[in-house]
Design a protein around this motif. Structure first.
Motif, short mmCIF file in Angstrom:
data_model
loop_
_atom_site.label_atom_id
_atom_site.label_comp_id
_atom_site.label_asym_id
_atom_site.label_seq_id
_atom_site.Cartn_x
_atom_site.Cartn_y
_atom_site.Cartn_z
N UNK A 37 0.83 -1.20 0.00
CA UNK A 37 0.00 0.00 0.00
C UNK A 37 0.87 1.27 0.00
N UNK A 38 1.92 1.24 0.77
CA UNK A 38 2.82 2.40 0.78
C UNK A 38 3.46 2.62 -0.58
N UNK A 39 3.80 1.54 -1.28
CA UNK A 39 4.41 1.68 -2.61
C UNK A 39 3.44 2.30 -3.60
N UNK A 40 2.20 1.83 -3.60
CA UNK A 40 1.23 2.39 -4.56
C UNK A 40 0.89 3.83 -4.22
N UNK A 41 0.91 4.13 -2.92
CA UNK A 41 0.68 5.52 -2.53
C UNK A 41 1.84 6.41 -2.98
N UNK A 42 3.05 5.90 -2.89
CA UNK A 42 4.21 6.67 -3.37
C UNK A 42 4.11 6.91 -4.89
N UNK A 43 3.72 5.89 -5.63
CA UNK A 43 3.53 6.04 -7.09
C UNK A 43 2.45 7.07 -7.41
N UNK A 44 1.40 7.03 -6.61
CA UNK A 44 0.33 8.00 -6.82
C UNK A 44 0.82 9.42 -6.54
N UNK A 45 1.61 9.59 -5.54
CA UNK A 45 2.15 10.92 -5.23
C UNK A 45 3.07 11.40 -6.36
N UNK A 46 3.86 10.51 -6.90
CA UNK A 46 4.73 10.87 -8.02
C UNK A 46 3.90 11.30 -9.23
N UNK A 47 2.82 10.55 -9.48
CA UNK A 47 1.94 10.91 -10.58
C UNK A 47 1.30 12.28 -10.37
N UNK A 48 0.86 12.54 -9.16
CA UNK A 48 0.25 13.83 -8.86
C UNK A 48 1.27 14.97 -9.02
N UNK A 49 2.49 14.73 -8.58
CA UNK A 49 3.52 15.77 -8.73
C UNK A 49 3.83 16.03 -10.20
N UNK A 50 3.94 14.99 -10.99
CA UNK A 50 4.19 15.16 -12.44
C UNK A 50 3.03 15.87 -13.12
N UNK A 51 1.85 15.55 -12.68
CA UNK A 51 0.66 16.18 -13.26
C UNK A 51 0.63 17.67 -12.93
N UNK A 52 0.91 18.00 -11.67
CA UNK A 52 0.91 19.42 -11.29
C UNK A 52 2.03 20.18 -12.01
N UNK A 53 3.16 19.57 -12.18
CA UNK A 53 4.25 20.23 -12.89
C UNK A 53 3.87 20.48 -14.35
N UNK A 54 3.28 19.48 -14.99
CA UNK A 54 2.84 19.63 -16.37
C UNK A 54 1.80 20.74 -16.49
#
Length: 611
Positions: free
Chosen positions: A124-141
Motif C-alpha cells: 500500500x505504501x508503494x502504490x501511494x508513493x507512485x500515486x504521489x509521483x503521478x500527482x507531482x508530475x501532473x501538477x508540474x505539467x
C-alpha cells in the motif's frame, strides 16, 4: 472465492477479523486450561475422599472389613481412587495435546499474521508513493502549460506593440519557446509517470494484494481447522478414558453384587458367639408367706419363694451355676478404671475433693433393676490372669467366653504353625547351601552357616513347644464344651441350671478392662458346690505388698475398681503407677483397689525398687 479479488479494498477489516480469530483461539486455550484445573482439583478431592474413609492401620476398622459389605465399600474406595486417576489423565492429556500445542501455534500464527500484514502495508505504501509521483508530475505539467501559455500571450502582445523594440520582441519570443518546450517535457514526463502508475496499480490490485490476501485467507482457514481439531481432541481425551472409567464403575457394581448378607450374619455369629446357654425362667416368689429371705446384692434371688425354709442348692441337679458365673470374689475391685484419675483437690476438705465416676459401692437395687441390668449386660468370663493393665488379655485367652477362646487359640496355633514352616524352609535352604559349600569349598565356608542352623533349630523347638502349649489349652476348651453339651442332653440338669442362672445372673458385671466379673453380696455369701467349670477360675495367690502409702486427701471411690480412702490413712501398695495415673493399694485381705496416684504419697520398699 478469494479474499484477494472479493475483498481487495478491505485490508483494515481483514486485519480486525484475523485478530478476532486469534482472540477466539486464546479464549479456547484459556477454557481448556481451566478445565484441566477443574479435573485436577476434582481428582485431588476424590483421592482425599477415598483416603479419608480408608481403614486406618492397626485399628478396629481393619477387623470390620472381614464383612462382605465392608469389603465392597473398601473396593469402592479403591475404584474411586482409580477413577480419580483417570481425571488426572484427562488433565494431563488436555494440557499436552491441546493447551501446549495451541499455545505454540498461537505464537506462530501471530508471527505469520504480522508478516502478511506487513507485506500488505508495504504494498500500500508503494502504490501511494507512485500515486504521489503521478500527482507531482501532473501538477508540474499543468504549471508548465500555464506558464507557456502566459509566455505566448506576452510574446504576442510585445509583437503587436509598435513601441517595443525588436530586441524585446525577440526576447519574448525566445521565452515563449522555452516555456513551450518545458511544457512539452512536463507532458512527456507526466505521460510516462501515468503509464508507470497504471502499471503499478494494476500489479498492486491484481497481483500483490490478491497474493497477500490469499496467504492471509489460508492462515485464517488453518486457524479454523486447527481449533476444530482441538475441539475433537478435547472430546477424544474424554472418550479415551470412558472405557477405564466404565471398568471402575463395573468393579464397583461387581463389589456391590458380591455382598452376601448370609455370610455377614454368619461372621457376626462367629465374632460374638460366647458358647453359653441362655438362662432359664425366673421362679415365682411368694411374698404372702412369712419367710426369711436372703437377698444378695450380686444376684436376682437366692430363694425359691415356695414357702420352704432354705434355698435349694443341694443335689446334683443344683450343683452348677450359669456358665459365666464364677465363685465368690470381688474381682471388680482389682481392675484399673478406664477413666483418668481426678486432679488433687485444692484443699483437703471433703467438699473440695472431686468424686470420680460412679462408685461400685451402690445400694441394693430392686429386683426389676437388677434383671434389666442382667438382660443388657454382656456375658463374660473373668479370671485373675486377665487383670492386666490396659485391658491386655492373658496368654491363654481365659478372659474370653469359651467359643471365642477356642477361636483365638485355634488362630494362635495356625500362626505358630506358619512360623514353624517359615523357619523350616530357611533351615532347608541353609542346609542345601551348606551341602553346596561342602562340595565346592571355593564358593564359601560350610562352617559359616552352622551358627544360623543352630539358631533356626532352637527357634523351631521353641515354636513347637508353644504349639503344644496352645494345643493343650485348645483341647481343654474343646473337651469342656463337648462335655457340657453332652451333659445337658443326657440329664435334667438344664432345668436346674435355669433356676440357678436366674438367681445368680445379676452377679455378672463388666470390668473396666473388658473381662467378665461379678459382684459379691456384702451381707451374705452364696455357697455353691464346686463344678468342673470352676476349675478355670481357681483363685491365685494375692499380690505381695511392695511398699506403703499415706493418703494426702480424702477420695470417695465411686468408680468401679476403685477404693475409698480417708486423709492421713496408711495403706499397703501392691502395684505402683504404670503411667495411667492410678496406684493399686490394699487396706486388708478383703479390701483392695485403685486410687489416684496424686492423692497418695508412696513409700516403696528398697527390695521392690531393685526388682
Amino acid at each position: 472465492m478469494s479474499w484477494g479479488t472479493e475483498l481487495w479494498d478491505q485490508f483494515d477489516n481483514l486485519e480486525k477479523h484475523t485478530q478476532w480469530g486469534i482472540d477466539v483461539l486464546e479464549k479456547f486455550i484459556k477454557f481448556v486450561k481451566e478445565r484441566t484445573e477443574i479435573e485436577l482439583s476434582y481428582a485431588k478431592q476424590l483421592r482425599n475422599l477415598s483416603k479419608k474413609y480408608q481403614p486406618k492401620k492397626n485399628s478396629k476398622e481393619e477387623e470390620e472389613y472381614r464383612y462382605t459389605s465392608a469389603r465392597a465399600f473398601l473396593a469402592t474406595l479403591n475404584e474411586m481412587n482409580d477413577y480419580a486417576g483417570q481425571h488426572e489423565v484427562i488433565s494431563e492429556n488436555m494440557t499436552s495435546l491441546i493447551t501446549g500445542e495451541l499455545t505454540r501455534y498461537v505464537q506462530e500464527l501471530k508471527q505469520e499474521r504480522k508478516s502478511h500484514f506487513h507485506d500488505g502495508r508495504k504494498a500500500q505504501q508503494h502504490i501511494e508513493t507512485c500515486w504521489k509521483q503521478l500527482e507531482a508530475s501532473k501538477r508540474r505539467f499543468e504549471r508548465d502549460c500555464k506558464e507557456a501559455d502566459r509566455a505566448q500571450q506576452y510574446f504576442e502582445k510585445m509583437d503587436a506593440d509598435i513601441n517595443v523594440t525588436k530586441a524585446d520582441v525577440e526576447k519574448a519570443r525566445q521565452q515563449a519557446q522555452l516555456r513551450h518546450q518545458m511544457a512539452e517535457d512536463s507532458k512527456a514526463e507526466y505521460s510516462s509517470t501515468l503509464q508507470k502508475f497504471n502499471s503499478e496499480q494494476h500489479d498492486h490490485y491484481y497481483t500483490h494484494i490478491p497474493h497477500i490476501f490469499q496467504k492471509i485467507q489460508e492462515m485464517e482457514e488453518r486457524r479454523i481447522v486447527r481449533i476444530g481439531e482441538s475441539m475433537k481432541t478435547f472430546a477424544e481425551v474424554d472418550r479415551q478414558v470412558i472405557p477405564i472409567i466404565g471398568k471402575c464403575l463395573d468393579e464397583i457394581t461387581k463389589a456391590a453384587e458380591s455382598i452376601d448378607h448370609k455370610n455377614d450374619s454368619q461372621l457376626v455369629i462367629e465374632a460374638f458367639k460366647s458358647g453359653f446357654e441362655p438362662p432359664g425362667d425366673v421362679e415365682f416368689e411368694d411374698f404372702t408367706q412369712p419367710m426369711k429371705r436372703t437377698v444378695s446384692e450380686s444376684s436376682l434371688s437366692n430363694s425359691r419363694g415356695d414357702g420352704k425354709s432354705e434355698p435349694k442348692f443341694g443335689g446334683k441337679s443344683k450343683g452348677k451355676l450359669w456358665p459365666f458365673i464364677k465363685k465368690n470374689k470381688l474381682m471388680s475391685l482389682l481392675t484399673s478404671p478406664h477413666q483418668p484419675p481426678p486432679p488433687p483437690p485444692a484443699s483437703a476438705s471433703p467438699s473440695a475433693v472431686p468424686n470420680g465416676p460412679q462408685s461400685p459401692k451402690q445400694q441394693k437395687e430392686p429386683l426389676s433393676h437388677r434383671f434389666n441390668e442382667f438382660m443388657t449386660s454382656k456375658p463374660k468370663i473373668h479370671c485373675f490372669r486377665s487383670l492386666k493393665r490396659g485391658g491386655a488379655g492373658p496368654e491363654d485367652f481365659s478372659n474370653l467366653p469359651p467359643e471365642q477362646r477356642r477361636k483365638k487359640l485355634q488362630q494362635k496355633v495356625d500362626e505358630l504353625n506358619k512360623d514353624i514352616q517359615k523357619e523350616m524352609d530357611q533351615r532347608d535352604a541353609l542346609t542345601k547351601m551348606k551341602d553346596v559349600y561342602i562340595k565346592n569349598p571355593q564358593m564359601g565356608d560350610a562352617a559359616s552357616v552352622d551358627h544360623r542352623l543352630a539358631e533356626l533349630g532352637q527357634n523351631i523347638e521353641k515354636l513347637r513347644l508353644e504349639v503344644q502349649k496352645f494345643e493343650g489349652w485348645l483341647a481343654e476348651v474343646e473337651g469342656r464344651l463337648s462335655m457340657r453339651t453332652e451333659a445337658r442332653r443326657q440329664s435334667g440338669l438344664y432345668e436346674a441350671q435355669n433356676t440357678s442362672a436366674v438367681n445368680s445372673c445379676a452377679q455378672d458385671r463388666e470390668s473396666p478392662d473388658g473381662s467378665y466379673t461379678e459382684e459379691q453380696s456384702q451381707e451374705t455369701e452364696m455357697k455353691v458346690p464346686a463344678t468342673d467349670f470352676d476349675d478355670e477360675f481357681d483363685d491365685e495367690e494375692p499380690l505381695p505388698t511392695i511398699g506403703t502409702c499415706k493418703a494426702l486427701y480424702t477420695f470417695e471411690g465411686q468408680n468401679e475398681g476403685t477404693i475409698s480412702v480417708a486423709e492421713g490413712e496408711m495403706l499397703y501398695v501392691i502395684e505402683e503407677d504404670k503411667g495411667d495415673g492410678w496406684t493399686r493399694i490394699r487396706r486388708n485381705e478383703d479390701e483392695e483397689g485403685y486410687v489416684p496416684t496424686s492423692y497418695v504419697e508412696v513409700y516403696l520398699d528398697k527390695n521392690a525398687k531393685d526388682s
